[in-house]
Write a protein that holds these residues in place. Structure first.
Motif, PDB file in Angstrom:
ATOM      1  N   SER A   1      13.063 -24.718  40.076  1.00 33.26           N
ATOM      2  CA  SER A   1      13.766 -25.085  38.996  1.00 33.26           C
ATOM      3  C   SER A   1      13.024 -25.766  37.979  1.00 33.26           C
ATOM      4  O   SER A   1      13.595 -26.539  36.991  1.00 33.26           O
ATOM      5  CB  SER A   1      14.969 -26.379  39.371  1.00 33.26           C
ATOM      6  OG  SER A   1      14.153 -27.259  39.844  1.00 33.26           O
TER       7      SER A   1
ATOM      8  N   SER B   1       8.618 -26.321  41.274  1.00 33.27           N
ATOM      9  CA  SER B   1       9.606 -25.931  41.885  1.00 33.27           C
ATOM     10  C   SER B   1      10.409 -24.737  41.239  1.00 33.27           C
ATOM     11  O   SER B   1      10.163 -24.451  40.136  1.00 33.27           O
ATOM     12  CB  SER B   1      10.644 -27.241  41.947  1.00 33.27           C
ATOM     13  OG  SER B   1      11.794 -27.103  41.255  1.00 33.27           O
TER      14      SER B   1
ATOM     15  N   GLU C   1      12.224 -32.722  41.277  1.00 37.94           N
ATOM     16  CA  GLU C   1      13.651 -32.965  40.571  1.00 37.94           C
ATOM     17  C   GLU C   1      13.690 -34.506  40.475  1.00 37.94           C
ATOM     18  O   GLU C   1      14.301 -35.009  39.568  1.00 37.94           O
ATOM     19  CB  GLU C   1      14.703 -32.279  40.979  1.00 37.94           C
ATOM     20  CG  GLU C   1      14.396 -30.662  40.606  1.00 37.94           C
ATOM     21  CD  GLU C   1      14.988 -29.809  41.661  1.00 37.94           C
ATOM     22  OE1 GLU C   1      15.926 -28.902  41.595  1.00 37.94           O
ATOM     23  OE2 GLU C   1      14.872 -29.863  42.994  1.00 37.94           O
TER      24      GLU C   1
ATOM     25  N   HIS D   1      18.487 -28.381  45.287  1.00 34.53           N
ATOM     26  CA  HIS D   1      17.882 -29.143  43.941  1.00 34.53           C
ATOM     27  C   HIS D   1      17.811 -30.655  44.406  1.00 34.53           C
ATOM     28  O   HIS D   1      17.941 -31.508  43.412  1.00 34.53           O
ATOM     29  CB  HIS D   1      18.869 -29.095  42.823  1.00 34.53           C
ATOM     30  CG  HIS D   1      18.842 -27.682  42.543  1.00 34.53           C
ATOM     31  ND1 HIS D   1      17.754 -26.832  41.733  1.00 34.53           N
ATOM     32  CD2 HIS D   1      19.759 -26.760  42.694  1.00 34.53           C
ATOM     33  CE1 HIS D   1      18.273 -25.734  41.489  1.00 34.53           C
ATOM     34  NE2 HIS D   1      19.535 -25.480  41.886  1.00 34.53           N
TER      35      HIS D   1
ATOM     36  N   ASP E   1      20.625 -28.648  38.138  1.00 33.69           N
ATOM     37  CA  ASP E   1      19.551 -27.844  38.166  1.00 33.69           C
ATOM     38  C   ASP E   1      18.936 -27.868  36.741  1.00 33.69           C
ATOM     39  O   ASP E   1      19.624 -27.656  35.767  1.00 33.69           O
ATOM     40  CB  ASP E   1      20.179 -26.486  38.341  1.00 33.69           C
ATOM     41  CG  ASP E   1      19.062 -25.321  38.146  1.00 33.69           C
ATOM     42  OD1 ASP E   1      17.821 -25.763  37.991  1.00 33.69           O
ATOM     43  OD2 ASP E   1      19.260 -24.160  38.495  1.00 33.69           O
ATOM     44  N   TYR E   2      17.644 -28.455  36.635  1.00 33.71           N
ATOM     45  CA  TYR E   2      16.769 -28.510  35.700  1.00 33.71           C
ATOM     46  C   TYR E   2      16.523 -27.282  34.641  1.00 33.71           C
ATOM     47  O   TYR E   2      16.344 -27.178  33.502  1.00 33.71           O
ATOM     48  CB  TYR E   2      15.459 -29.197  35.738  1.00 33.71           C
ATOM     49  CG  TYR E   2      15.875 -30.697  35.730  1.00 33.71           C
ATOM     50  CD1 TYR E   2      15.898 -31.402  34.372  1.00 33.71           C
ATOM     51  CD2 TYR E   2      16.045 -31.509  36.971  1.00 33.71           C
ATOM     52  CE1 TYR E   2      16.098 -33.036  34.546  1.00 33.71           C
ATOM     53  CE2 TYR E   2      16.473 -32.877  36.971  1.00 33.71           C
ATOM     54  CZ  TYR E   2      16.167 -33.672  35.583  1.00 33.71           C
ATOM     55  OH  TYR E   2      16.463 -35.026  35.616  1.00 33.71           O
TER      56      TYR E   2
ATOM     57  N   THR F   1      10.412 -25.230  47.807  1.00 27.32           N
ATOM     58  CA  THR F   1      10.070 -24.929  46.353  1.00 27.32           C
ATOM     59  C   THR F   1       8.717 -25.646  46.048  1.00 27.32           C
ATOM     60  O   THR F   1       7.997 -25.607  44.971  1.00 27.32           O
ATOM     61  CB  THR F   1      11.092 -25.392  45.501  1.00 27.32           C
ATOM     62  OG1 THR F   1      11.585 -26.808  45.498  1.00 27.32           O
ATOM     63  CG2 THR F   1      12.186 -24.499  45.623  1.00 27.32           C
TER      64      THR F   1
END
Length: 528
Positions: A36, A34, A219, A214, A94-95, A449
């Protein structure tokens, strides 16, 4: 959900099929990678008694834990909420930016009846179904043996239910989406449908905020690891159904050394493409329909006809009639026409469990006689919709948000036209509508993503994979595929109609319980 003993919990908790959701993405998304997700390998922070370390997955994905210590250090504070224990878990939106905005996930717990040997995290599928409600119904979703020994933990994934729910359109606008033509016949109809789903996609971009980018399964899996730590567990014990298997296999890919005992029932493989998903479900629902028809004929005086081919044709002809001339309907809020789209919702519900077949017979027979109310009631049940047009939750909307991040889809109408022809050869009843199943994601305004690639989870322990021989939504071939891809996968096959197996068979129940409680796997090749 599909298990008959849990019908009261709403069937929307089953895998939400592309057919039943008309022009949706698919019932799951890619579990790998992804925008993120960092490629950096980091050490896993501990939470409670947790001390396992993160590592790169076999597919090359790695779960970075940099900057996440404060999330892993959380302690859940339990309260009483309508008879179950509840808590909130804070996670970053958002990581890749853990110091940025956060959201809270709703967590439910039903404590073990005896001495708890651990926490069993559960997810019913979707994407979009409420895992919080599912876990709260622990007595109906796991056996008494598991209830005695495990705290059952449910959670609403990000963007779903009580966890920062994504809402893009009004209930009336959602009605329009679900009632749209699933089998456009010419360029004008194709363009009209494309415009309609494009409006929905734009509304999500305009209204859903930063979370819309996200809510991928990657996630969600990262959220699950924070939940594991907050529960004070070194390893994750997990029971996932349908799309919930996607979460589980994705977790195993990202955090293989944190995997405890994972049961994946009714599989969505992480490497399946949108087109493969749609074709798999087309053939799956075709097979399920034929099984239903064969049973009807075997009982004598079948209302659909005296041969399988004649009965299948009658169902197809009925759908075509609705496509050309929807039936009038009243008492359904803004919905005044019973369209082919609504009919496919009702039909799909009927094939999730063999126990639904008698009700489907009455509903379909009445609809063919001009009264669609019973079949519309089944469509409403599937969509968590009240007769007045109010939706009980955001499951229909969050489904697209997750699916369209997880898998890429084409926006080229010619691609769908080609697939419609090819799919119809293998699934004459369901092929054309399933071929158009990813157009909404083709029009999505946030780039996907997800990456369609297999999960190996080399460093994880044995993972139990379950598939039904005649599962309409997640065909057996999907379970066979994942079991082979996993480094330590063990396949258990259930010879039955319907979606998912646990809770339907004493043989399956015994095998799952032995694995969860003792780590004992069923023999290679076992069929229940």
């Amino acid at each position: 959900m599909s298990r008959s003993s849990r019908r009261a919990l709403r069937p929307v908790a089953a895998a939400l099929t592309a057919s039943a959701l008309v022009l949706s993405g698919c019932s799951g998304g890619s579990g790998n990678g992804s925008s993120s997700s960092s490629s950096e390998v980091g050490s896993q922070p501990s939470g409670g008694s947790s001390s396992a370390s993160g590592s790169a997955s076999a597919s090359g994905t790695a779960a970075s834990t940099a900057g996440l210590q404060k999330f892993y250090d959380q302690k859940l504070t339990w309260s009483n909420c309508d008879g179950v224990q509840c808590a909130k878990l804070t996670v970053p939106i958002d990581y890749a930016n853990p110091s940025g905005q956060t959201i809270q996930l709703a967590i439910s717990k039903v404590p073990a009846k005896g001495k708890a040997k651990g926490s069993l995290v559960v997810n019913p599928g979707g994407p979009g179904a409420s895992g919080y409600d599912y876990g709260a119904a622990a007595d109906m979703i796991v056996t008494p043996t598991i209830r005695e020994s495990y705290d059952v933990i449910g959670f609403d994934p990000r963007g779903v239910g009580r966890s920062a729910p994504i809402t893009c359109v009004s209930d009336a606008e959602m009605d329009t989406m679900l009632g749209v033509d699933p089998t456009p016949d010419d360029k004008a109809e194709e363009t009209s449908v494309q415009a309609e789903v494009g409006k929905f996609a734009q509304a999500c971009k305009d209204k859903a905020g930063p979370l819309l980018a996200h809510v991928s399964t990657v996630e969600v899996a990262k959220d699950v690891d924070i939940l594991r730590a907050a529960l004070g567990r070194d390893k994750l014990d997990y029971l996932g159904f349908s799309y919930g298997t996607f979460i589980g296999s994705t977790y195993a890919d990202l955090f293989p050394k944190n995997v405890g005992r994972l049961v994946l029932d009714g599989v969505v493989p992480p490497d399946v493409t949108s087109e493969e998903m749609n074709l798999g479900q087309a053939t799956g629902f075709e097979q399920a329909t034929r099984s239903y028809v064969e049973d009807c004929i075997a009982k004598g005086n079948c209302y659909l006809g005296s041969t399988v081919d004649a009965a299948m044709k009658r169902i197809s002809d009925f759908l075509k009639q609705l496509d050309a001339n929807p039936l009038p309907i009243s008492g359904q809020g803004p919905v005044t026409k019973f369209t082919e789209g609504w009919a496919t919702l009702g039909l799909a519900l009927g094939f999730y469990s063999r126990d639904s077949w008698p009700g489907l017979t009455e509903a379909l027979k009445s609809a063919m006689a001009g009264d669609p109310n019973q079949l519309m009631a089944m469509a409403n049940q599937y969509a968590a919709r009240q007769p007045n047009g109010a939706y009980a939750d955001n499951s229909m909307q969050s489904f697209y948000a997750v699916s369209c991040l997880d898998r890429k889809a084409s926006s080229n109408l010619a691609d769908y036209e080609k697939s419609a022809v090819e799919f119809a050869k293998q699934a004459p009843t369901w092929g054309r509508m399933l071929a158009w199943g990813s157009l909404t994601c083709g029009e999505w305004k946030v780039p996907a993503t997800g990456k369609e690639q297999p999960v190996k989870a080399q460093d994880a322990g044995p993972i139990l994979v379950i598939g039904n021989t005649r599962d309409p939504a997640t065909p057996l071939a999907f379970a066979q595929r994942l079991a082979k891809e996993l480094a330590h996968g063990r396949l258990l096959t259930y010879d039955a109609d319907g979606h998912t197996a646990y809770g339907k068979s004493e043989c399956v129940n015994s095998a799952v319980d032995a694995y969860l409680l003792n780590g004992t796997l069923p023999p290679e090749g076992q069929m229940c």
